[in-house]
Design a protein around this motif. Structure first.
Motif, short mmCIF file in Angstrom:
data_model
loop_
_atom_site.label_atom_id
_atom_site.label_comp_id
_atom_site.label_asym_id
_atom_site.label_seq_id
_atom_site.Cartn_x
_atom_site.Cartn_y
_atom_site.Cartn_z
N GLU A 82 20.04 -15.18 -14.46
CA GLU A 82 20.81 -14.53 -13.40
C GLU A 82 20.94 -15.49 -12.23
OE1 GLU A 82 19.72 -10.58 -12.16
OE2 GLU A 82 19.85 -9.83 -14.22
N LYS A 107 25.22 -12.82 -14.50
CA LYS A 107 24.35 -13.08 -15.64
C LYS A 107 25.11 -14.06 -16.52
CE LYS A 107 21.63 -11.29 -19.38
NZ LYS A 107 21.19 -10.13 -20.14
N THR A 118 28.39 -12.32 -26.76
CA THR A 118 27.00 -12.15 -26.40
C THR A 118 26.14 -12.39 -27.62
OG1 THR A 118 27.12 -9.79 -26.78
CG2 THR A 118 27.48 -10.54 -24.53
N PHE A 153 17.56 -14.82 -26.57
CA PHE A 153 17.72 -15.73 -25.44
C PHE A 153 16.47 -16.56 -25.22
CE2 PHE A 153 20.43 -12.11 -23.79
CZ PHE A 153 21.59 -12.68 -24.26
N ASN A 201 20.63 -19.57 -24.09
CA ASN A 201 19.90 -19.42 -22.84
C ASN A 201 20.64 -18.45 -21.93
OD1 ASN A 201 17.88 -21.86 -22.95
ND2 ASN A 201 19.84 -22.61 -23.68
N SER A 202 19.89 -17.72 -21.11
CA SER A 202 20.50 -16.76 -20.20
C SER A 202 19.70 -16.74 -18.91
CB SER A 202 20.51 -15.37 -20.84
OG SER A 202 21.17 -14.45 -20.03
N THR A 260 25.26 -16.66 -19.79
CA THR A 260 24.69 -16.96 -21.10
C THR A 260 25.42 -18.17 -21.66
OG1 THR A 260 24.24 -14.60 -21.44
CG2 THR A 260 24.18 -16.02 -23.39
#
Length: 182
Positions: A73, A25, A172, A176, A70-71, A27
């Protein structure tokens, strides 16, 4: 100045079977509009002796990238064992997560990976041929090596000199943006 700042990389399955995919994941923050997508790659170092054994496990294009946090997977298949020298299947190696913009790499995150048999008995008395069905990998997530490269972004006239730093943990954020992975 970098337009994209990596905020956090989380490996969702740092301990897994050798044959399991790697799941990240990622970010990052984009502080200015970008004309093109960002390319992300995961590379497995098959042997410290030669780059010929390196494998690009997967790559993806992320974009269009909106300004803000932005994030996404990123999942990459396990390495092909037949492309790794037998003596390098077990023990410590490295994976490299890279990001490039317009074919210019701007960040690389390296992690040590230890491949070992699941049981102490097998570690002490390994079979003659490596049985990968009984091998687990462990990614040392607590000590990534982060290298940043200054590149020419859309509005830059020329790249600045390279910079490098060790990561000591990510930051973190909430809020997002959605980004498309293709």
């Amino acid at each position: 100045m970098s337009i994209v700042h990596l905020q956090n990389v989380e490996i969702l399955n740092a301990e897994a079977k050798f044959s399991d995919p790697y799941i990240f994941k990622i970010t990052f923050e984009c502080i200015s509009p970008l004309e093109d997508d960002i390319e992300w790659k995961l590379i497995y170092v098959g042997s410290a002796e030669s780059e010929q054994y390196d494998q690009e496990l997967d790559n993806c294009m992320v974009g269009p990238v909106p300004v803000g946090v932005n994030s996404f997977e990123f999942e990459a298949a396990a390495p092909s064992p037949d492309k790794i020298p037998a003596q390098d299947l077990l023990g410590v190696t490295v994976i490299l997560l890279t990001a490039s913009y317009k074919d210019a790499e701007f960040i690389r995150v390296g992690y040590y990976v230890n491949n070992a048999y699941e049981t102490e008995e097998m570690r002490e008395n390994p079979p003659e041929e490596v049985d990968l069905s009984k091998v687990r990998r462990e990614v040392l997530v607590s000590k990534p090596r982060v290298t940043r490269f200054n590149i020419k972004w859309d509005s830059d006239e020329k790249p600045a000199p390279p910079a490098s730093a060790d990561a000591d943990g990510g930051v973190t954020s909430n809020g997002f943006n959605s980004v498309e992975v293709s």
